[in-house]
Enzyme design. Structure first.
Site, PDB file in Angstrom:
ATOM      1  CE  LYS A  58       1.448  -3.217  -5.839  1.00  0.00           C
ATOM      2  NZ  LYS A  58       1.794  -2.638  -7.147  1.00  0.00           N
ATOM      3  CB  SER A 312       3.891   0.023   1.257  1.00  0.00           C
ATOM      4  OG  SER A 312       5.087  -0.721   1.144  1.00  0.00           O
TER       5      SER A 312
END
Length: 414
Positions: A58, A312
């Site tokens: 992110k 992720s």
């Protein structure tokens, strides 16, 4: 071969974002997984974005977006809403760029995520019991104060920043055939798919992109079938980081053209993947970050060629991790919970323990009661939690107990 283009950022914009993002991110490891390779029948690599600063990808999109703000916009600060990874990405990006950040988080947010966001320098406001209430409060603050609202996925600068991960993958595995990516709102996969496919076209190659959603929060399959973004009811899922009710509009426009396939995985699939990553790869990965591996373990990916599965994120509350590990052990048939009816007389507990021991299994928890529903006077119920070595060993333990005359029920309530 002509350059492939999709809605959203151009390859030049992805390359420009990469120069910006490298100011704050670090290249993350690319690890080989022989275990997953043996299951898939082709080489598998793990892109360990769980080891990125802030613990997820992110930061890439957040930093790229914030870097584009004008001096006037920066002076009003930024605001975001998040229960986890986006919060930390925005907080660190803002700190690095000298921008005041306010992050709205739900009241029940996990303590490690709350403390990490504050440690990165953001002001945290706890508002609402669910994410949508936090989101509404963040948007209201942006409108009231002039602070710039930073969306989690539905913005071209966010998409361009996340796509830098795809360019990094091509640098490390230039001949990759398939990339497996988690999907929530679609920020990561839209960036990775567009950047990779545009870059691969220059090299005269094609790369297959497979998206993975939690089956309890899978908005993309019905949206792709309908040809437009639709809203679904999100059911509880351990993969809360990708529990999004509606695809991002800009993300959807890219994904419908650039992503080859979207599959879903169950809660058990995800728990097994997390356990496998801890045991085999020595990686702590959050549920949303493990769905790419879950798709391989569940047989949802085939004919993949040289494959990269993106991990992720790795931000998970240790208490949640403890519960998920137990669930993963049960899903892998290595944890057995039994309820056994016993005559209420001395020696019965020791007798059952000896049978389990003789079967080379290990009792880790015991509950003995005379007060269960349905128990007769003179009966007791024994609840045993047992570690086993897999399906055949489980069956052996149960058989040994039943052969000795015990009434045994297997419970899936782990």
């Amino acid at each position: 071969m002509p350059l492939t283009t999709f809605a959203g950022p151009s390859l030049a914009e992805f390359e420009a974002a990469r120069l910006v993002v490298t100011e704050v991110t670090q290249p993350t490891p690319m690890e080989t997984s022989r275990f997953l390779g043996s299951i898939l029948g082709s080489p598998v690599f793990l892109k360990c974005e769980n080891l990125q600063r802030t613990g997820s990808y992110k930061l890439r999109g957040a930093y790229n977006r914030l870097s584009k703000l004008t001096a006037e916009e920066r002076s009003h600060g930024v605001v975001a809403a998040s229960a986890g990874n986006h919060a930390q990405g925005v907080a660190l990006a803002a700190r690095e760029l000298g921008i005041k950040a306010t992050i709205y988080m739900p009241l029940g947010v996990a303590l490690p995520k709350l403390e990490a966001t504050r440690d990165y320098g953001a002001e945290v406001v706890l508002e609402g019991h669910i994410f949508n209430e936090s989101l509404a409060a963040a948007i209201e603050m942006a409108e009231r104060t002039g602070a710039m609202f930073i969306p989690p996925f539905d913005h071209a600068d966010i998409i361009a920043g996340q796509g830098t991960l795809g360019l990094e993958i091509l640098d490390e595995i230039p001949d990759v055939d398939t990339i497996i990516v988690a999907i929530g709102g679609g920020g990561l996969i839209s960036g990775v798919a567009s950047a990779v496919k545009q870059k691969a076209a220059l090299l005269g190659r094609t790369v297959r992109i497979i998206g993975v959603q939690a089956e309890n929060a899978a908005a993309y399959p019905p949206s792709l079938a309908a040809g437009h973004a639709v809203t679904i009811d999100v059911h509880p899922t351990i993969a809360d980081g990708i529990a999004v009710a509606k695809p991002g509009l800009q993300n959807f426009d890219i994904i419908k053209d650039a992503v080859d396939e979207v599959v879903t995985v169950s809660e058990d699939d995800t728990a097994r993947a997390m356990l496998m990553l801890m045991e085999r790869a020595k990686m702590v990965v959050e549920p949303a970050g493990a769905v790419s591996v879950a798709a391989i373990l569940a047989g949802k990916v085939t004919d993949a060629g040289k494959t990269v599965a993106i991990l992720s994120g790795g931000n998970i509350d240790p208490l949640v991790l403890q519960r998920i590990v137990a669930h993963g052990l049960a899903a892998s048939e290595r944890y057995l919970k039994l309820r056994i009816m016993l005559p209420d007389r001395p020696g019965q507990l020791a007798r059952t323990a000896q049978i389990v021991s003789d079967a080379n299994a290990n009792v880790v928890e015991v509950l003995h009661t005379r007060h269960g529903r349905g128990l007769q006077i003179g009966e007791a119920e024994l609840e045993l939690h047992i570690e086993t070595r897999g399906k055949e060993h489980r069956q052996l333990v149960v058989k040994r107990l039943r052969d000795e005359g015990f009434k045994v029920r297997i419970s899936d309530d782990i």
